[in-house]
Design a protein around this motif. Structure first.
Motif, PDB file in Angstrom:
ATOM      1  N   PRO A   1       0.506   2.920 -20.288  1.00 15.90           N
ATOM      2  CA  PRO A   1       0.065   1.471 -20.817  1.00 15.90           C
ATOM      3  C   PRO A   1       1.148   0.391 -20.173  1.00 15.90           C
ATOM      4  CG  PRO A   1      -0.184   3.170 -22.350  1.00 15.90           C
ATOM      5  CD  PRO A   1       0.440   3.849 -21.178  1.00 15.90           C
ATOM      6  N   GLU A   2       2.250   0.638 -20.331  1.00 14.87           N
ATOM      7  CA  GLU A   2       3.115  -0.277 -19.908  1.00 14.87           C
ATOM      8  C   GLU A   2       3.169  -0.637 -18.487  1.00 14.87           C
ATOM      9  OE1 GLU A   2       3.911   1.938 -22.087  1.00 14.87           O
ATOM     10  OE2 GLU A   2       3.717   0.581 -23.703  1.00 14.87           O
TER      11      GLU A   2
ATOM     12  N   PHE B   1     -16.984  -0.222 -28.134  1.00 17.07           N
ATOM     13  CA  PHE B   1     -15.535  -0.071 -28.628  1.00 17.07           C
ATOM     14  C   PHE B   1     -14.578  -1.363 -28.194  1.00 17.07           C
ATOM     15  CE2 PHE B   1     -16.291   4.681 -29.515  1.00 17.07           C
ATOM     16  CZ  PHE B   1     -17.201   4.268 -30.758  1.00 17.07           C
ATOM     17  N   ILE B   2     -15.073  -1.955 -26.786  1.00 20.30           N
ATOM     18  CA  ILE B   2     -14.075  -2.846 -26.293  1.00 20.30           C
ATOM     19  C   ILE B   2     -14.490  -4.009 -27.223  1.00 20.30           C
ATOM     20  CG2 ILE B   2     -15.923  -3.665 -24.714  1.00 20.30           C
ATOM     21  CD1 ILE B   2     -12.170  -3.918 -24.183  1.00 20.30           C
ATOM     22  N   CYS B   3     -15.300  -3.903 -28.107  1.00 16.92           N
ATOM     23  CA  CYS B   3     -15.516  -5.332 -28.772  1.00 16.92           C
ATOM     24  C   CYS B   3     -14.582  -5.023 -29.882  1.00 16.92           C
ATOM     25  CB  CYS B   3     -16.790  -5.247 -29.427  1.00 16.92           C
ATOM     26  SG  CYS B   3     -18.087  -5.609 -28.044  1.00 16.92           S
ATOM     27  N   ILE B   4     -14.355  -3.867 -30.495  1.00 23.51           N
ATOM     28  CA  ILE B   4     -13.538  -3.625 -31.599  1.00 23.51           C
ATOM     29  C   ILE B   4     -11.915  -3.994 -31.003  1.00 23.51           C
ATOM     30  CG2 ILE B   4     -12.493  -1.970 -33.329  1.00 23.51           C
ATOM     31  CD1 ILE B   4     -15.283  -0.330 -32.927  1.00 23.51           C
ATOM     32  N   SER B   5     -11.744  -3.536 -29.890  1.00 24.81           N
ATOM     33  CA  SER B   5     -10.323  -3.518 -29.478  1.00 24.81           C
ATOM     34  C   SER B   5     -10.149  -5.168 -28.935  1.00 24.81           C
ATOM     35  CB  SER B   5     -10.448  -2.844 -28.113  1.00 24.81           C
ATOM     36  OG  SER B   5      -9.145  -2.977 -27.447  1.00 24.81           O
TER      37      SER B   5
ATOM     38  N   ASN C   1      -8.982   8.610 -12.056  1.00 24.75           N
ATOM     39  CA  ASN C   1      -8.122   9.119 -13.271  1.00 24.75           C
ATOM     40  C   ASN C   1      -8.248   8.055 -14.420  1.00 24.75           C
ATOM     41  OD1 ASN C   1      -7.076  11.437 -11.955  1.00 24.75           O
ATOM     42  ND2 ASN C   1      -5.112  10.358 -11.368  1.00 24.75           N
ATOM     43  N   LEU C   2      -8.346   6.910 -14.196  1.00 29.64           N
ATOM     44  CA  LEU C   2      -8.449   5.773 -14.984  1.00 29.64           C
ATOM     45  C   LEU C   2      -9.859   5.924 -15.832  1.00 29.64           C
ATOM     46  CD1 LEU C   2      -7.414   2.737 -13.143  1.00 29.64           C
ATOM     47  CD2 LEU C   2      -6.416   3.456 -15.291  1.00 29.64           C
ATOM     48  N   GLN C   3     -10.936   6.261 -14.735  1.00 23.77           N
ATOM     49  CA  GLN C   3     -12.579   6.340 -15.671  1.00 23.77           C
ATOM     50  C   GLN C   3     -12.453   7.543 -16.385  1.00 23.77           C
ATOM     51  OE1 GLN C   3     -14.854   4.111 -14.936  1.00 23.77           O
ATOM     52  NE2 GLN C   3     -16.008   5.368 -16.413  1.00 23.77           N
ATOM     53  N   ALA C   4     -11.611   8.618 -16.058  1.00 19.21           N
ATOM     54  CA  ALA C   4     -11.786   9.795 -16.797  1.00 19.21           C
ATOM     55  C   ALA C   4     -11.007   9.495 -18.371  1.00 19.21           C
ATOM     56  CB  ALA C   4     -11.149  11.145 -16.174  1.00 19.21           C
ATOM     57  N   ARG C   5      -9.862   8.878 -18.198  1.00 20.37           N
ATOM     58  CA  ARG C   5      -9.173   8.643 -19.186  1.00 20.37           C
ATOM     59  C   ARG C   5      -9.850   7.775 -20.090  1.00 20.37           C
ATOM     60  NH1 ARG C   5      -3.444   6.075 -17.623  1.00 20.37           N
ATOM     61  NH2 ARG C   5      -3.537   5.807 -19.686  1.00 20.37           N
ATOM     62  N   TYR C   6     -10.598   6.693 -19.586  1.00 23.95           N
ATOM     63  CA  TYR C   6     -11.466   5.919 -20.419  1.00 23.95           C
ATOM     64  C   TYR C   6     -12.473   6.501 -21.078  1.00 23.95           C
ATOM     65  CZ  TYR C   6     -14.420   2.199 -21.668  1.00 23.95           C
ATOM     66  OH  TYR C   6     -15.309   0.929 -22.163  1.00 23.95           O
ATOM     67  N   GLU C   7     -13.161   7.232 -20.557  1.00 21.62           N
ATOM     68  CA  GLU C   7     -14.374   8.061 -21.169  1.00 21.62           C
ATOM     69  C   GLU C   7     -13.771   9.087 -22.160  1.00 21.62           C
ATOM     70  OE1 GLU C   7     -17.059   7.631 -17.026  1.00 21.62           O
ATOM     71  OE2 GLU C   7     -15.909   9.515 -17.508  1.00 21.62           O
ATOM     72  N   ALA C   8     -12.822   9.491 -21.840  1.00 21.01           N
ATOM     73  CA  ALA C   8     -12.197  10.533 -23.094  1.00 21.01           C
ATOM     74  C   ALA C   8     -11.852   9.786 -24.249  1.00 21.01           C
ATOM     75  CB  ALA C   8     -10.845  11.350 -22.571  1.00 21.01           C
ATOM     76  N   LEU C   9     -11.256   8.501 -23.998  1.00 22.64           N
ATOM     77  CA  LEU C   9     -11.019   7.844 -25.239  1.00 22.64           C
ATOM     78  C   LEU C   9     -11.716   7.251 -25.887  1.00 22.64           C
ATOM     79  CD1 LEU C   9      -8.422   6.559 -26.290  1.00 22.64           C
ATOM     80  CD2 LEU C   9      -8.125   4.808 -24.645  1.00 22.64           C
ATOM     81  N   LEU C  10     -13.142   6.809 -25.222  1.00 27.53           N
ATOM     82  CA  LEU C  10     -14.389   6.504 -26.072  1.00 27.53           C
ATOM     83  C   LEU C  10     -14.557   7.804 -26.957  1.00 27.53           C
ATOM     84  CD1 LEU C  10     -16.423   5.041 -23.570  1.00 27.53           C
ATOM     85  CD2 LEU C  10     -15.061   3.797 -25.074  1.00 27.53           C
TER      86      LEU C  10
ATOM     87  N   LEU D   1      -7.287   1.599 -25.038  1.00 28.15           N
ATOM     88  CA  LEU D   1      -8.559   1.022 -24.426  1.00 28.15           C
ATOM     89  C   LEU D   1      -8.817  -0.265 -23.647  1.00 28.15           C
ATOM     90  CD1 LEU D   1     -11.661   2.668 -24.777  1.00 28.15           C
ATOM     91  CD2 LEU D   1     -11.946   0.381 -26.186  1.00 28.15           C
ATOM     92  N   TYR D   2      -8.129  -1.277 -24.387  1.00 31.48           N
ATOM     93  CA  TYR D   2      -8.221  -2.520 -23.797  1.00 31.48           C
ATOM     94  C   TYR D   2      -7.666  -2.675 -22.385  1.00 31.48           C
ATOM     95  CZ  TYR D   2      -8.061  -7.842 -23.629  1.00 31.48           C
ATOM     96  OH  TYR D   2      -8.384  -8.864 -23.351  1.00 31.48           O
ATOM     97  N   LEU D   3      -6.659  -1.839 -22.469  1.00 32.89           N
ATOM     98  CA  LEU D   3      -6.018  -1.826 -20.841  1.00 32.89           C
ATOM     99  C   LEU D   3      -6.708  -1.179 -19.806  1.00 32.89           C
ATOM    100  CD1 LEU D   3      -2.223  -1.303 -21.772  1.00 32.89           C
ATOM    101  CD2 LEU D   3      -3.269  -3.282 -21.142  1.00 32.89           C
ATOM    102  N   LEU D   4      -7.289   0.148 -20.175  1.00 32.38           N
ATOM    103  CA  LEU D   4      -8.199   1.021 -19.316  1.00 32.38           C
ATOM    104  C   LEU D   4      -9.468   0.259 -18.999  1.00 32.38           C
ATOM    105  CD1 LEU D   4      -7.558   4.409 -20.871  1.00 32.38           C
ATOM    106  CD2 LEU D   4      -6.500   3.570 -19.016  1.00 32.38           C
TER     107      LEU D   4
END
Ligand SMILES: CCCCCCCC/C=C\CCCCCCC/C=C/C(=O)SCCNC(=O)CCNC(=O)[C@H](O)C(C)(C)COP(=O)(O)OP(=O)(O)OC[C@H]1O[C@@H](n2cnc3c(N)ncnc32)[C@H](O)[C@@H]1OP(=O)(O)O
Ligand SMILES: Cc1cc2nc3c(=O)[nH]c(=O)nc-3n(C[C@H](O)[C@H](O)[C@H](O)COP(=O)(O)OP(=O)(O)OC[C@H]3O[C@@H](n4cnc5c(N)ncnc54)[C@H](O)[C@@H]3O)c2cc1C
Length: 596
Positions: free
Chosen positions: A411-412, A273-277, A521-530, A495-498
């Motif tokens: 994000p900002e 998914f980082i590749c799409i982003s 928190n970043l890791q948890a948000r990243y996995e949930a976003l995947l 996703l790109y930022l996380l």
């Protein structure tokens, strides 16, 4: 092989003439003919742009129609066996003979041979040659000359010309890269491309351009184009990998369940998914860079070269990072496809070999990041002197008082975190250089001793630019979109930022108030976003809208008939024409019978 390549190349460049031979059209349609590149790429990608960028209007009137009508076929021969990065060290010479009003081209020694130019081996009959210009006994540095190297009727090399193909490479094997040597080869004075510098009939050198590096303009143009090329290349690779991952079923995490699509594995989503982003991030950044480039060109047409240094710094780091990220992520796409990703018929090997070459040509990764770092350090010093900063470096102001940025995981806030990392790393480089100087080093040695940090600072600056442009451009372009589209594209830019915040936790801990809890928190948000992106993954790559003829992939075709296509391609292999190879009778059987 070569005959087929030239035929396909000509069908490409002539068969679409009614569409107009614009770069994007040519670039994109050539993908339907070549897994790698056309032997005519350098003609349209560098030979024509150099005529436009380095010739006077009178010279353009002569050469441009010939080039655009393919009455001549050109390339761009700058690199030599002994020099590629260090252009000022090029060895080919062009010495002016006022008695005949000609330049005499010479290849003084083996290392002076031009080496690498695409199309030079067997295709081109003209080329742009970068040579050290000598007149009246003075060397004025590398200048561009337009040189005919083959007879346009017979295609035979002209007397005094040694030219040929350089041989097989990791990839780019349809590029016809060549070598070129000159033995006292004479060309008319008018073949010096005279937009930025001239030599009069009596041999007087006249400098026209106010900026000493306008001769390097074609390279800046190509670097800008390559960022867009990389977005396109990565989009193809991730289309192949995501579609294959939706078809491929493997393993049994739960005993009573069928084998899942490998796309359902979180690790597979992490790979892809980082590749799409990133494809989106680079496409949007390339459009922003192109607009910056055309703005600088407009300034230069008005005689103002003040914005050129920032463009050189931006094009250098964005070319370096986009090609490096793309090479790494295409390899990641290949990894995600298991053994079948290693098949040439998947097209992932060709996409990788193209991208990894791009990390080198048009300016090596390290060398270009050091060019950007040179601009960053100069900007820091100008800030110290109270001078204004250029727009992309406005964030340096925040670091003036040296206070640590407070971490904000919006994000900002993450974008501001990357600004703080870039500012902090540039500041650390300036501190290192000054420390070495205070310890007795001269500036050049102090710079060299800081180059590892300088490359990292330039990468951090580039990452901060990409993050900001990606975020801002996504918000701008989705303003009028449906809530659904807006939400999905926002997920990709978040996703790109996380992803990169998790990749750069060390820097964020050093230059912001990021804590261990913030990282969790970043890791948890990243996995949930995947998991959120998973339902739209196939739709997102379908939206890149590649036809099967362009993807050229047994794994990525739209109908998902992967195994049938793999077998179809296997049966086409020449070795499968006969059930028993004649090598059995020649070698294996005698060996089995002890007769070898
Ligand atoms: C039919 C099929 C399809 C058709 C498609 C058509 C359209 C496609 C379009 C695009 C795709 C085309 C793709 C083509 C394929 C390409 C194949 C490859 C080609 C090549 O590789 S060509 C050779 C490329 N070579 C390089 O890039 C060499 C890299 N080296 C350098 O750039 C320089 O030598 C250097 C900058 C690394 C070092 O030079 P030098 O030591 O002389 O300079 P410094 O002392 O470091 O800096 C001095 C000073 O100059 C400034 N500077 C340097 N470079 C530039 C520049 N380019 N522009 C502006 N300013 C520059 C530098 O900042 C310093 O300034 P200050 O002193 O700090 O002020
Ligand atoms: C596929 C392909 C196509 C190409 N097509 C063309 C073409 O059409 N026309 C053309 O003219 N050229 C072409 N090139 C050549 C290309 O431009 C050069 O290879 C490129 O500029 C790198 O220069 P180099 O090969 O001399 O590498 P070098 O600069 O010798 O790099 C070797 C190592 O030295 C390091 N290095 C060099 N200078 C420095 C420094 N100042 N500080 C720190 N490290 C340094 C580099 O980072 C690298 O690690 C092509 C190359 C490839 C691979």
């Amino acid at each position: 092989m070569y005959g087929q390549i030239v035929r396909d190349g000509l069908v490409n460049v002539t068969g679409i003439e009614d569409l107009g031979l614009t770069s994007p059209v040519l670039q994109r349609t050539s993908d339907a003919f070549f897994k790698e590149i056309s032997p005519f790429l350098l003609h349209f990608g560098m030979f024509v742009p150099t005529i436009i960028g380095q010739c006077t209007p009178e010279q353009q009137a002569k050469w441009l129609p010939l080039a655009m009508d393919l009455k001549i076929i050109g390339t761009y021969a700058q690199t030599e066996l002994g020099h590629g990065t260090f252009i000022r060290g090029l060895e080919t010479t062009a010495t002016y003979d006022a008695s005949t009003e000609q330049f005499i081209l010479k290849t003084p020694k083996l290392s002076s041979y031009k080496w690498w130019a695409g199309g030079l081996g067997k295709t081109a009959n003209h080329c742009i040659v970068l040579a050290q210009l000598y007149t009246k006994g003075v060397c004025h540095g590398p200048h561009p000359f337009i040189v005919q190297i083959r007879d346009t009727e017979t295609h035979m090399p002209l007397p005094g010309i040694k030219v040929g193909e350089i041989g097989p490479k990791l990839g780019f094997n349809t590029a016809d890269n060549g070598f070129l040597g000159f033995e006292d080869f004479r060309i008319p004075r008018e073949n010096l491309m005279m937009k930025n510098a001239q030599v009069t009939k009596d041999g007087t050198y006249v400098k026209v351009a106010r900026h000493g590096k306008l001769t390097y303009g074609t390279m800046v143009f190509v670097r800008v184009m390559l960022v867009s090329d990389m977005a396109y290349c990565l989009a193809k690779a991730v289309t192949i990998a995501v579609r294959y991952s939706a078809v491929r079923r493997q393993s049994q995490p739960k005993p009573d369940q069928p084998e899942p699509q490998v796309l359902d594995y979180l690790t597979q989503q992490h790979k892809l998914f980082i590749c799409i982003s990133t494809a989106h991030a680079m496409k949007l950044t390339s459009t922003w860079l192109w607009n910056t480039f055309t703005g600088v060109l407009a300034d230069m047409r008005d005689g103002n070269t003040d914005t050129l240094p920032e463009l050189h710094a931006l094009s250098s780091c964005l070319k370096a990072i986009s090609t490096s990220d793309t090479s790494a992520l295409i390899e990641q796409c290949r990894f995600a496809c298991g053994g079948h990703g290693y098949m040439y018929s998947s097209n992932l090997p060709a996409l990788y070999s193209f991208a990894t070459a791009t990390r080198t040509y048009e300016g090596d990764y390290t060398v270009l990041l050091l060019q950007t770092a040179r601009f960053l350090v100069k900007s820091w010093e100008q800030m110290d002197e109270g001078k204004p900063l250029t727009p992309t470096l406005a964030y340096l102001e925040q670091s003036r008082n040296g206070s640590q940025v407070s971490w904000d995981d919006s994000p900002e806030g993450i974008v501001r975190g990357f600004d703080a990392v870039a500012a902090g790393r540039i500041g650390a480089c300036v501190k290192s250089i000054r420390k070495h100087i205070n310890n007795g080093m001269d500036y050049e040695d102090a710079w060299q001793m800081t180059t590892v940090q300088l490359v990292g600072a330039a990468e951090a600056h580039c990452r901060a630019v990409i993050c900001r442009v990606y975020r801002d451009e996504t918000a701008r372009l989705t303003a009028g979109c449906s809530p659904g589209v807006k939400a999905v594209l926002d997920q990709l830019s978040t996703l790109y930022l996380l992803y990169w915040a998790l990749e750069r936790t060390g820097d964020l801990l050093r230059f912001s108030s990021l804590s261990e809890r913030d990282i969790e928190n970043l890791q948890a948000r990243y996995e949930a976003l995947l998991l959120k992106i998973r339902p739209n993954a196939v739709g997102l790559v379908d939206a890149f809208d590649f036809r099967d003829e362009v993807l050229m992939s047994t794994l990525g075709s739209y109908d998902g008939r992967v195994y049938e296509r793999l077998m179809e391609e296997a049966l086409k292999t020449p070795l499968n024409r006969e059930p028993v190879s004649d090598s059995f009778h020649k070698y294996i059987k005698p060996m089995m019978q002890g007769k070898l």
